[in-house]
Motif scaffolding. Structure first.
Motif, short mmCIF file in Angstrom:
data_model
loop_
_atom_site.label_atom_id
_atom_site.label_comp_id
_atom_site.label_asym_id
_atom_site.label_seq_id
_atom_site.Cartn_x
_atom_site.Cartn_y
_atom_site.Cartn_z
N TYR A 23 -24.09 58.26 44.46
CA TYR A 23 -23.43 58.90 44.26
C TYR A 23 -23.75 60.24 44.75
O TYR A 23 -24.75 60.52 45.59
N VAL A 24 -22.54 60.43 46.41
CA VAL A 24 -22.84 61.97 46.97
C VAL A 24 -22.29 63.00 46.02
O VAL A 24 -21.64 63.05 45.46
N ALA A 25 -24.03 64.03 46.02
CA ALA A 25 -22.88 65.09 44.64
C ALA A 25 -22.65 66.19 45.44
O ALA A 25 -23.48 66.40 46.49
N SER A 26 -21.58 66.52 45.53
CA SER A 26 -20.46 68.11 46.43
C SER A 26 -21.05 69.43 45.68
O SER A 26 -20.94 69.98 47.08
N ASP A 27 -21.81 69.41 44.77
CA ASP A 27 -21.99 70.44 43.88
C ASP A 27 -23.45 70.99 43.32
O ASP A 27 -23.78 71.42 42.35
N GLY A 28 -24.45 69.98 43.97
CA GLY A 28 -25.64 70.08 43.16
C GLY A 28 -26.04 69.10 42.34
O GLY A 28 -27.15 69.03 41.46
N ASN A 29 -24.77 68.84 41.28
CA ASN A 29 -25.03 68.08 40.66
C ASN A 29 -25.58 66.51 40.43
O ASN A 29 -24.73 65.54 40.65
N THR A 30 -26.82 66.15 41.07
CA THR A 30 -27.59 64.69 41.27
C THR A 30 -27.29 64.00 39.91
O THR A 30 -27.19 64.24 38.63
N VAL A 33 -29.58 65.81 37.07
CA VAL A 33 -29.27 66.33 36.95
C VAL A 33 -28.59 66.18 35.21
O VAL A 33 -28.10 67.13 34.48
N VAL A 34 -27.73 65.74 35.83
CA VAL A 34 -26.50 65.14 34.70
C VAL A 34 -27.42 64.67 34.28
O VAL A 34 -26.47 65.29 32.67
N THR A 35 -28.07 63.51 34.08
CA THR A 35 -28.68 62.99 32.96
C THR A 35 -29.87 64.65 32.03
O THR A 35 -29.86 64.10 30.38
N GLU A 36 -30.26 65.32 32.44
CA GLU A 36 -30.80 66.11 32.27
C GLU A 36 -29.91 67.27 31.27
O GLU A 36 -29.97 67.64 29.99
N LEU A 37 -28.51 66.92 31.83
CA LEU A 37 -27.31 68.05 30.67
C LEU A 37 -27.22 67.27 29.28
O LEU A 37 -26.85 67.30 28.47
N VAL A 142 -19.82 67.27 34.32
CA VAL A 142 -19.62 67.83 35.33
C VAL A 142 -18.17 67.15 35.36
O VAL A 142 -17.57 66.39 35.05
N GLU A 143 -17.45 68.06 36.29
CA GLU A 143 -15.90 67.62 36.56
C GLU A 143 -16.10 67.46 38.37
O GLU A 143 -16.91 68.53 39.49
N VAL A 144 -15.83 66.64 38.62
CA VAL A 144 -16.20 65.45 39.79
C VAL A 144 -14.96 66.15 41.41
O VAL A 144 -14.38 66.27 40.41
N ARG A 145 -14.93 66.64 41.89
CA ARG A 145 -14.36 67.14 43.13
C ARG A 145 -15.04 66.99 43.96
O ARG A 145 -15.71 68.05 44.96
N PRO A 146 -14.98 65.81 44.77
CA PRO A 146 -15.28 65.51 46.77
C PRO A 146 -14.21 66.60 46.89
O PRO A 146 -13.50 67.16 46.89
N ASN A 147 -15.19 67.13 48.37
CA ASN A 147 -14.65 68.17 49.11
C ASN A 147 -14.69 66.99 50.42
O ASN A 147 -15.80 65.79 50.99
#
Length: 228
Positions: A23-30, A33-37, A142-147
């Motif tokens: 997975y490529v995180a575009s907003d720092g939500n690796t 990080v998402v697992t921590e949340l 997280v809301e996934v929004r690729p750029n």
């Protein structure tokens, strides 16, 4: 027809499933990080995003993070063509208080099925992690929004140094043409790669055919006979 390999066409869907690419995180939500949340929300949460943006890929990258925390990963995928047997497996699967029930494609379930899922998680003490196109009443992780940077990073990861006539500019054009749908972008790049390869093979066949029509030996006329 010879089936494609990763070297002949790196964009083939054979090896680009959720577990086939990181997975490529575009907003720092690796994934970490998402697992921590997710853990901070008592192992309940949702990953929101449109079709093909990378929600399933994020799940695949989170799995080892969740398991490293001692949670049992129990995953079910519901797509538009899901079968009743999948739902039956979900209903009869045993859940525990250290289980994390993961449902990819939560929007495919009706209201009754959703209520049963939540009741089972509440009854067993299991966590619940879902992907969905539209937000529901679960904590948003997280809301996934690729750029464009995401699209280029995915393109480079998929190509991985392999030879392809498809360029990064082609990838960006496909990304916007597919309305930021990474999955459709890769499908489009697969077709583009195949078109280039077919054209190159046809050009080689035409050149070989033209060479084969040329005579390999051109006779030379006998020298004139001089008469005394």
């Amino acid at each position: 027809m010879i089936p494609p390999t990763r070297d002949t066409n790196p964009f083939s869907s054979c090896w680009l499933g959720p577990a086939g690419i990181d997975y490529v995180a575009s907003d720092g939500n690796t994934p970490a990080v998402v697992t921590e949340l997710l853990a901070a929300h008592q192992w309940r949460g949702q990953i929101v995003g449109n079709h093909g943006v990378g929600k399933s890929t994020l799940l695949g990258s989170m799995k080892h993070c969740v398991q490293a925390r001692g949670r049992e990963w129990v995953e079910f995928r519901f797509y538009s063509d899901w079968k009743l047997a999948t739902a039956w497996d979900l209903w009869r699967t045993e859940l525990h208080n250290n289980s994390l029930l993961v449902i990819d494609g939560y929007e495919q379930l009706g209201s009754v099925a959703r209520a049963i899922v939540r009741w089972r998680c509440w009854r067993s003490g299991a966590g619940l992690l879902i992907t969905t196109h539209a937000a529901v009443d679960l904590p948003l992780l997280v809301e996934v929004r690729p750029n464009e940077q995401t699209a280029l990073a995915v393109f480079r990861a998929v190509v991985g140094g392999r030879t392809t006539p498809v360029t990064e500019d082609d990838a960006l054009q496909a990304f916007h043409a597919c309305k930021r749908d990474i999955r459709q972008m890769l499908d489009k790049l697969y077709d583009q790669h195949e078109r280039h390869e077919r054209a190159e093979r046809e050009a080689k066949r035409q050149a070989k055919r033209a060479n084969s029509k040329r005579p390999s030996y051109v006779p030379t006329p006998d020298p004139p006979v001089l008469l005394d």
